[in-house]
Design an enzyme around this catalytic site. Structure first.
Site, PDB file in Angstrom:
ATOM      1  N   GLU A 294       0.821  -1.226   0.000  1.00  0.00           N
ATOM      2  CA  GLU A 294       0.000   0.000   0.000  1.00  0.00           C
ATOM      3  C   GLU A 294       0.841   1.256   0.000  1.00  0.00           C
ATOM      4  O   GLU A 294       0.831   2.017   0.966  1.00  0.00           O
ATOM      5  CB  GLU A 294      -0.845   0.113   1.271  1.00  0.00           C
ATOM      6  CG  GLU A 294      -1.430  -1.062   1.819  1.00  0.00           C
ATOM      7  CD  GLU A 294      -2.223  -0.785   3.084  1.00  0.00           C
ATOM      8  OE1 GLU A 294      -3.342  -1.268   3.090  1.00  0.00           O
ATOM      9  OE2 GLU A 294      -1.750  -0.140   4.034  1.00  0.00           O
ATOM     10  N   PRO A 295       1.588   1.506  -1.041  1.00  0.00           N
ATOM     11  CA  PRO A 295       2.427   2.701  -1.033  1.00  0.00           C
ATOM     12  C   PRO A 295       1.652   3.982  -1.304  1.00  0.00           C
ATOM     13  O   PRO A 295       0.682   3.991  -2.058  1.00  0.00           O
ATOM     14  CB  PRO A 295       3.404   2.435  -2.182  1.00  0.00           C
ATOM     15  CG  PRO A 295       2.669   1.512  -3.092  1.00  0.00           C
ATOM     16  CD  PRO A 295       1.712   0.720  -2.273  1.00  0.00           C
ATOM     17  N   GLY A 296       2.121   5.032  -0.696  1.00  0.00           N
ATOM     18  CA  GLY A 296       1.611   6.366  -1.010  1.00  0.00           C
ATOM     19  C   GLY A 296       2.727   7.147  -1.667  1.00  0.00           C
ATOM     20  O   GLY A 296       2.767   7.359  -2.875  1.00  0.00           O
ATOM     21  N   TYR A 338       8.116  17.949  10.283  1.00  0.00           N
ATOM     22  CA  TYR A 338       8.957  16.780  10.557  1.00  0.00           C
ATOM     23  C   TYR A 338      10.424  17.146  10.452  1.00  0.00           C
ATOM     24  O   TYR A 338      10.862  17.631   9.402  1.00  0.00           O
ATOM     25  CB  TYR A 338       8.728  15.664   9.523  1.00  0.00           C
ATOM     26  CG  TYR A 338       7.311  15.207   9.355  1.00  0.00           C
ATOM     27  CD1 TYR A 338       6.573  14.740  10.439  1.00  0.00           C
ATOM     28  CD2 TYR A 338       6.714  15.214   8.098  1.00  0.00           C
ATOM     29  CE1 TYR A 338       5.267  14.298  10.267  1.00  0.00           C
ATOM     30  CE2 TYR A 338       5.415  14.769   7.914  1.00  0.00           C
ATOM     31  CZ  TYR A 338       4.698  14.320   8.999  1.00  0.00           C
ATOM     32  OH  TYR A 338       3.426  13.885   8.820  1.00  0.00           O
ATOM     33  N   CYS A 366       3.139  33.071   9.948  1.00  0.00           N
ATOM     34  CA  CYS A 366       3.681  33.592  11.198  1.00  0.00           C
ATOM     35  C   CYS A 366       4.175  32.458  12.082  1.00  0.00           C
ATOM     36  O   CYS A 366       3.555  32.144  13.105  1.00  0.00           O
ATOM     37  CB  CYS A 366       2.627  34.411  11.916  1.00  0.00           C
ATOM     38  SG  CYS A 366       2.016  35.709  10.870  1.00  0.00           S
ATOM     39  N   GLU A 367       5.247  31.840  11.683  1.00  0.00           N
ATOM     40  CA  GLU A 367       5.835  30.766  12.471  1.00  0.00           C
ATOM     41  C   GLU A 367       7.283  30.584  12.026  1.00  0.00           C
ATOM     42  O   GLU A 367       7.550  30.506  10.819  1.00  0.00           O
ATOM     43  CB  GLU A 367       5.005  29.483  12.242  1.00  0.00           C
ATOM     44  CG  GLU A 367       5.572  28.283  12.899  1.00  0.00           C
ATOM     45  CD  GLU A 367       4.528  27.373  13.551  1.00  0.00           C
ATOM     46  OE1 GLU A 367       3.443  27.834  13.941  1.00  0.00           O
ATOM     47  OE2 GLU A 367       4.851  26.190  13.668  1.00  0.00           O
ATOM     48  N   TYR A 395       1.695  14.006   0.414  1.00  0.00           N
ATOM     49  CA  TYR A 395       1.508  14.642   1.716  1.00  0.00           C
ATOM     50  C   TYR A 395       1.792  16.144   1.664  1.00  0.00           C
ATOM     51  O   TYR A 395       2.414  16.713   2.555  1.00  0.00           O
ATOM     52  CB  TYR A 395       2.363  13.952   2.794  1.00  0.00           C
ATOM     53  CG  TYR A 395       2.087  12.473   2.890  1.00  0.00           C
ATOM     54  CD1 TYR A 395       0.897  12.007   3.449  1.00  0.00           C
ATOM     55  CD2 TYR A 395       2.983  11.522   2.384  1.00  0.00           C
ATOM     56  CE1 TYR A 395       0.622  10.651   3.513  1.00  0.00           C
ATOM     57  CE2 TYR A 395       2.716  10.160   2.445  1.00  0.00           C
ATOM     58  CZ  TYR A 395       1.534   9.729   3.010  1.00  0.00           C
ATOM     59  OH  TYR A 395       1.266   8.395   3.070  1.00  0.00           O
TER      60      TYR A 395
HETATM   61  N1  LLP Z   1      -0.919   2.260   4.668  1.00  0.00           N
HETATM   62  C1  LLP Z   1      -1.269   2.788   5.848  1.00  0.00           C
HETATM   63  C2  LLP Z   1      -2.171   2.057   6.737  1.00  0.00           C
HETATM   64  C3  LLP Z   1      -0.762   4.041   6.214  1.00  0.00           C
HETATM   65  O1  LLP Z   1      -1.094   4.571   7.386  1.00  0.00           O
HETATM   66  C4  LLP Z   1       0.114   4.731   5.338  1.00  0.00           C
HETATM   67  C5  LLP Z   1       0.674   6.021   5.707  1.00  0.00           C
HETATM   68  C6  LLP Z   1       0.431   4.131   4.106  1.00  0.00           C
HETATM   69  C7  LLP Z   1      -0.108   2.889   3.814  1.00  0.00           C
HETATM   70  C8  LLP Z   1       1.316   4.789   3.088  1.00  0.00           C
HETATM   71  O2  LLP Z   1       2.588   5.097   3.550  1.00  0.00           O
HETATM   72  P1  LLP Z   1       3.687   5.646   2.526  1.00  0.00           P
HETATM   73  O3  LLP Z   1       3.928   4.579   1.491  1.00  0.00           O
HETATM   74  O4  LLP Z   1       3.156   6.879   1.912  1.00  0.00           O
HETATM   75  O5  LLP Z   1       4.893   5.887   3.344  1.00  0.00           O
HETATM   76  N2  LLP Z   1       2.651  12.525   6.470  1.00  0.00           N
HETATM   77  C9  LLP Z   1       3.855  11.725   6.461  1.00  0.00           C
HETATM   78  C10 LLP Z   1       3.581  10.300   6.078  1.00  0.00           C
HETATM   79  C11 LLP Z   1       2.550   9.656   6.973  1.00  0.00           C
HETATM   80  C12 LLP Z   1       2.205   8.292   6.520  1.00  0.00           C
HETATM   81  C13 LLP Z   1       1.120   7.732   7.354  1.00  0.00           C
HETATM   82  N3  LLP Z   1       0.635   6.493   6.879  1.00  0.00           N
HETATM   83  C14 LLP Z   1       4.896  12.373   5.554  1.00  0.00           C
HETATM   84  O6  LLP Z   1       4.614  13.398   4.959  1.00  0.00           O
HETATM   85  O7  LLP Z   1       6.013  11.872   5.447  1.00  0.00           O
END
Ligand code: LLP
Length: 414
Positions: A294-296, A338, A366-367, A395
């Site tokens: 499940e990549p984002g 982060y 303003c930060e 993100y």
């Molecule tokens: N599956 C689940 C259940 C998740 O909670 C997440 C992300 C993913 C898949 C996808 O993760 P990825 O492949 O994108 O790393 N806001 C943060 C990232 C938070 C990810 C939270 N969960 C950032 O900007 O780095």
């Protein structure tokens, strides 16, 4: 060629091009701040991941796009057309996925602190799979099902916390007991309760079909040994569950593998990871239909850039600032929230040229933390220059807020 050039980004002369068009032309036409996303690069990332799994397993490989990274409707449609599945984190995301044309069978809902109201919304979608975050959640699930969806056989999977987590920042390590900064980790079901969760799900009339884990986000090469350790645990646990009589249809290894954000990072070896997962599944006694990831950010981060305009260049106590017309929280909050979320920043009209000096790219909020990059080496920009913040497809907009009543930028897809 610069390390970040890809199907989307290229340097011609001194100018940054997005696809076949100079970045500055987009800034002129649509205004700034502006997100530009690339269909070609996003698809290339998807194909790269598909290719990594090709021929490695007889099981179906499901790539569930984690739409929390970027829920733009046209990006969802790109994945829909490519036959991807969806990881949705809220009923709102489920709705958006269905609206973009994903069939419910391709949607996995993974919630946290899930309410009865959330459950009522997702149970109404026939064919969707609900990933359970807590054994304690099952009671509420049962009540909601019995009240509104009597006798409906709902597909569920169990999100376990394998005790191993990994991420680029403590805020995004999602498994283990505590994160690197001591924050207790809220996600998933601890190992000792996993079997009971399957038993309870079955006894409550749900149809448990999978085991799921997600360790964290933003892995680079050094994370590989730890991450594959968790793959081994998952395979062992699944085999144990099958021996106890739970015929798992899928194993979901979650997302987390990072794109490369800066030159100094060694990219996570995705091909090796895919091979490792498939080999461990093959060598086990497991009988499953599908392997799921499940990549984002891997799919969309480097397919996006954020364009901002330099309003003025300021010097104070020896610090040099490029003051730009966008704020981190309203566009790409990552560098502000982060530690170690770095993004390359380039001047679209002078990518390479000139003597480089450390410039802090400051936003309009303003930060103090509202900086896109601290002391980035670049030629001194001029007012009116367009800067591109790279690897901004994940993100960014999806986490943007209206802090200071600044607007959220326009987004275009090329
Ligand atoms: N599956 C689940 C259940 C998740 O909670 C997440 C992300 C993913 C898949 C996808 O993760 P990825 O492949 O994108 O790393 N806001 C943060 C990232 C938070 C990810 C939270 N969960 C950032 O900007 O780095």
């Amino acid at each position: 060629m610069l390390w970040w050039e890809n199907r989307f980004l290229s340097v011609r002369g001194q100018k940054l091009y997005l696809g076949e068009t100079a970045a500055s032309a987009f800034a002129e036409k649509y205004g700034t701040p502006l997100f530009v996303y690339s269909r070609a690069q996003i698809l290339a990332n998807y194909q790269k991941l598909r290719a990594a799994f090709a021929g490695q397993t007889d099981a179906e490989v499901r790539i569930c796009y984690a739409m929390k990274a970027n829920f733009h409707r046209r990006i969802l449609k790109i994945f829909k057309a490519a036959d991807a599945s969806i990881d949705a984190g809220s009923p709102g995301e489920v709705r958006a996925a269905l609206d973009a044309g994903f069939p419910p069978e391709k949607v996995l809902f993974t919630g946290t602190s899930v309410s009865a109201d959330d459950l009522r919304k997702v149970f109404a979608v026939d064919g969707l799979t609900v990933n359970i975050d807590a054994i304690e959640q099952l009671e509420v699930m049962k009540n909601v099902r019995d009240r509104w969806f009597k006798n409906k056989k709902i597909r569920v999977s169990i999100r376990w916390n394998p005790g191993i987590g990994r991420g680029f920042n403590p805020k995004v390590i999602t498994a283990g007991k505590q994160s690197a900064d001591g924050t207790p980790i809220k996600f998933g079901i601890e190992e000792a309760k996993v079997l009971a969760a399957f038993e309870k799900a079955s006894a409550s009339g749900f149809n448990p079909v999978g085991l799921h884990q997600h360790l964290g986000s933003g892995w680079v090469k050094e994370d590989f040994p730890m991450v594959v350790g968790a793959v081994d645990k998952m395979v062992l646990k699944s085999a144990e569950l099958q021996r106890k009589g739970f015929p798992l249809e899928f194993l979901d290894f979650g997302g987390g593998f990072g794109p490369r954000y800066i030159k100094e990072q060694k990219p996570f070896p995705v091909e090796q990871y895919a091979r490792y997962i498939c080999r461990q599944v093959r060598r086990s006694s497991l009988k499953i239909q599908a392997v799921v990831v499940e990549p984002g950010k891997f799919l969309v981060a480097d397919g996006g850039a954020l364009l901002v305009r330099v309003e003025y260049v300021k010097e104070s106590y020896g610090n040099l600032f490029a003051c730009v017309n966008g704020g981190t929280f309203n566009t790409l909050p990552r560098p502000a929230i982060y530690a170690r979320a770095f993004h390359e920043i380039v001047n679209c009209s002078r990518v390479n040229g000139g003597r480089k000096v450390p410039v802090t790219v400051a936003g309009n909020l303003c930060e103090t933390g509202d900086v896109f990059g601290k002391e980035i080496m670049m030629p001194v920009p001029k007012p009116g220059d367009i800067l591109a913040i790279l690897c901004a497809g994940a993100y960014g907009r999806s986490m943007a807020s209206n802090f200071n009543l600044r607007p959220i930028p326009r987004e275009i897809i090329i």
